[in-house]
Design an enzyme around this catalytic site. Sequence first.
Site, short mmCIF file in Angstrom:
data_model
loop_
_atom_site.label_atom_id
_atom_site.label_comp_id
_atom_site.label_asym_id
_atom_site.label_seq_id
_atom_site.Cartn_x
_atom_site.Cartn_y
_atom_site.Cartn_z
N LYS A 72 21.09 14.94 14.25
CA LYS A 72 20.50 16.12 14.87
C LYS A 72 20.39 17.21 13.81
CE LYS A 72 21.61 18.78 19.12
NZ LYS A 72 22.63 18.88 20.20
N SER A 149 20.60 18.69 24.60
CA SER A 149 19.78 19.20 23.52
C SER A 149 19.58 18.18 22.39
CB SER A 149 20.44 20.45 22.93
OG SER A 149 21.74 20.15 22.45
N SER A 173 25.18 17.60 26.09
CA SER A 173 24.00 17.47 25.23
C SER A 173 23.81 16.12 24.55
CB SER A 173 23.98 18.57 24.17
OG SER A 173 23.44 19.73 24.71
#
Lengths: 491, 476
Positions: A72, A149, A173
């Site tokens: 990420k 996310s 997330s």
Amino acid sequence: MYLGKTIEELHELLVSKKVTPLELVKEAIDALKKETTNAIETICEKEALEFASSLVEPEVDNLLWGIPYVCKDNFSTKGILTTASSNILSDYIPVFDATVIRKLKDKKAVLICKTTLDELAMGGTGTTGHKGVTYNPYDETHTYKVGGSSCGSASICAQGITPFALGSDTGDSVRKPATYAGLVGFKPTWGRISRFGLFPFAPSLDHVAYFTRSVKDSAIVLEHIAGYDVEHDATSSPKAVENYYSLIDGNVSNKKIAYIKEINDAIKDAPIREGINKCIDILKSKGALVEEVSFDQNLLAAIYPSYLIISCAEATSNNANLDGIKFGLREGDASSYQEIMINARTKGFGELIKRRFVIGSFSLFKANQEELFIRAQKARRLIVNKVNEILSDYDAILTPCGGIIRNPIVSNESDDDRLDINQMIVENHLGMGNFAGLPSISIPMGLDNNFPYGANVMTKAFDEVGAFNIAYALEEDLGLRNINTVKKVND
Amino acid sequence: MNFEAVIGIEIHVEMKTRSKMFSSSPIAFGKEANTLVTPLDMAFPGTMPIVNKQAVINAIRVSNALNMTIDNELWFDRKNYFYSDLPKGFQITQDKRPIGRDGYLEVKLSNGTIKKIEIERLHMEEDTCKQLHMADYTLIDYNRAGTPLIEIVSRPNIRSGEEAMKYVETIKSIVVFSDVSDGKMEEGSLRCDVNISLRPYGSDTYGTKVEVKNLNSTANVQRAIDFEIKRQTKSLLSGIPIEQETRRFDELKRETVLMRKKTDSVDYKYFTEPNIVPIKLSDEFIETAIKTCPELADAKIARFKEIGLSEEEASQMIQNRLMAAYFDRCIKVNPKRAKAFWNWLNGDILAYLNKHEIEITSLVVTPENLNSLIDMLEKGTLSFNQARTVFEKMAIDNKDASSIADELGLKQNSNEDEIRKIVEETINEFPQSVVDYKAGKDRAVGFLVGQIMKKTKGKVNPAITSKLVVEILKSK
């Protein structure tokens, strides 16, 4: 031809020299270039090829040797652009590696790509990053969420491009997108993995977390990235790291497992209800004691609002460093430091972020703190007490990851902050794992017309082995290990 | 109408730990800008604070010296505000649970009374960047960012400029002697903000307070307060209310001048620092920190008095911590010679240091060699003037006194038998002197001693010489 394999499988191929790290990395990068879910921030092609070329002699005992992975874009990677999918960091190149990135480098795993996220990891939709919506690879119509996310990492791992993908988990997330992407999503105990180098959203809730395509792979990754970080993360635990991978045997015969009535009652979609019942049956058939417990509905409903207040409050402070003074966006001519900051933050942040900063600031103001921030902290304490109370009688809590299989991508990005009762109980209860900082693992529980949905197992602090074992027992019988039904980019 | 001054003081002390409060960056003064910086000091995303243990030990030591209750858990909070000298957009400080609480300090005033000044809190925090404002731009130096600070907040029960001055002086002495800080007000390693308001005697409400900054010496603390009391009194007596404002002390004019009016106070949105889990401080840790604290001024004075210094001499000796440390080394070499060491330190040595503009730490003369010099002086092997000459040479060569005296041919002869011989010789050379002496002319003695000194180039002990001259003259 090596896409869609697990770490275990790739390791076999690597040590038997059927494939080289360089070949794996090349294939994965080719796949990245063709992928269509908008999951990519930066492909680290040059660095990855260089590193992979240097890996010649296989390390038999090192399961991560030569394994490509993505992370990420909110992990600090030295010399590689790191944007957190925010305009305010659109040109930010870090000067240091996050501890997990360094550990993976030491283990010769090869970082090939930085993936999209909801801006600054604040959001659960996969729609608010500066590059726009990241789509779900299971849904060619681009109608349903992959979730966030950690949307980009979920998508890449779901497409089988890499066998694992790093993310971060502040509310759910990683564990929620894992559900929508048919993956194993795991976060360990708070403090088990160093957060040094992970861009903070809400430190008291933040966890380094990740996606894999099997439970055993999840244990492998933890073994290599967990550990005390005495120089960099004062919240990391000095507890010894266990051999999680070799401790998995799927034996649950003496486990006591609870499921929460109020959460199961709030499930909307029938397959999810059936799935949970199936999980209960599997665990019972393997000798576990599985019982229903009750959780005060008001407390469950308090999880999301308390989470919003606490996380936004912490976030407004954590992100105050993004002011355009030292690094990041510097826009236009400014005649004062205030102007520099206002310009950078006005142009650098998206609407949802600004909204959440306002919520956070508002709840921290002296006049409001008691009523909002402190009250949310108190609610958090009550919720944690209740979770720990259940876990004093049981080894684990089994829940569905959510109550709805397909969640549409909505145009209004703030919709996720709405507080309807369904939203609060069955869609956001995974946050209790962040409140209490407990090991929590999401696994695929079923496929509905080739669209996945998941179950979650949460255990006591530092009982990562327990979580892996229960998840493994379920995975064995559910038959959903390493799902390969997603349309692959190379097909 | 008579007014009573209500004064509270906030003191910031820069600690001289090796590294910063929360980062591993070294601390040093006067280094090139932005060379002592880690990613944390510039608030790069993902960096996390690690508490400096020595800073905690220092805070415990100062809290103890200020008679404070020491918290057995360490908590840190964030103070949130935007400013260009604040890299993170918040300062890590201790808001809700300062490490030290409810202390006091007793200061002796010039009229002999003892004033007890109450102290509300002592907490640790980190310093900001240093800014250099140019005509149309600002330079930022991150070297200072993150330097550990101790903030000490008194209660508003200080009543005069003198009390305030003594209070600051005592705290300065504590932080300097405990080795926590340089405590240099002129360099900003000890900074002091004073809040002053007036109220009619007997009133128990507070007047509007004025903050005074930029006080770079204890004397200026007193001057600024005295000025401010006069200014506020005059203003109130003319019916002009005091405005809440920040003023600074202008050293040349010796008065306070307006910096800015205070508007609404900033809401700092304090909350607990989530990246530092509360740290339990064991009793053992706290006790060890206290036990191992370098000796403070009061204890030193008491000890120096025990070995023979007067109150004044002892107080004089602790004015300079390095001198006191040197003195301590001296009396370790020879505990019975405190007074002589004191005389040397405050006489010739001080003069020498001042002349060469050096600190005593740069003096090459070891306490051992100083001791042997005093030995020779007391035995009469050296005259006082010779000893001075030897000292000057020792300060360059650092050899022992005896070999320098040899080199310089300076040793004084105190051997009575040898001197007696010379005396007799000389008297024989000047028979008239015997006649003069017998006739009651005492100057004959001085004349003979003078001749002997000339003859021996001053190397005989004058006291012994004149004693023997008298003795022999009498026997003639």
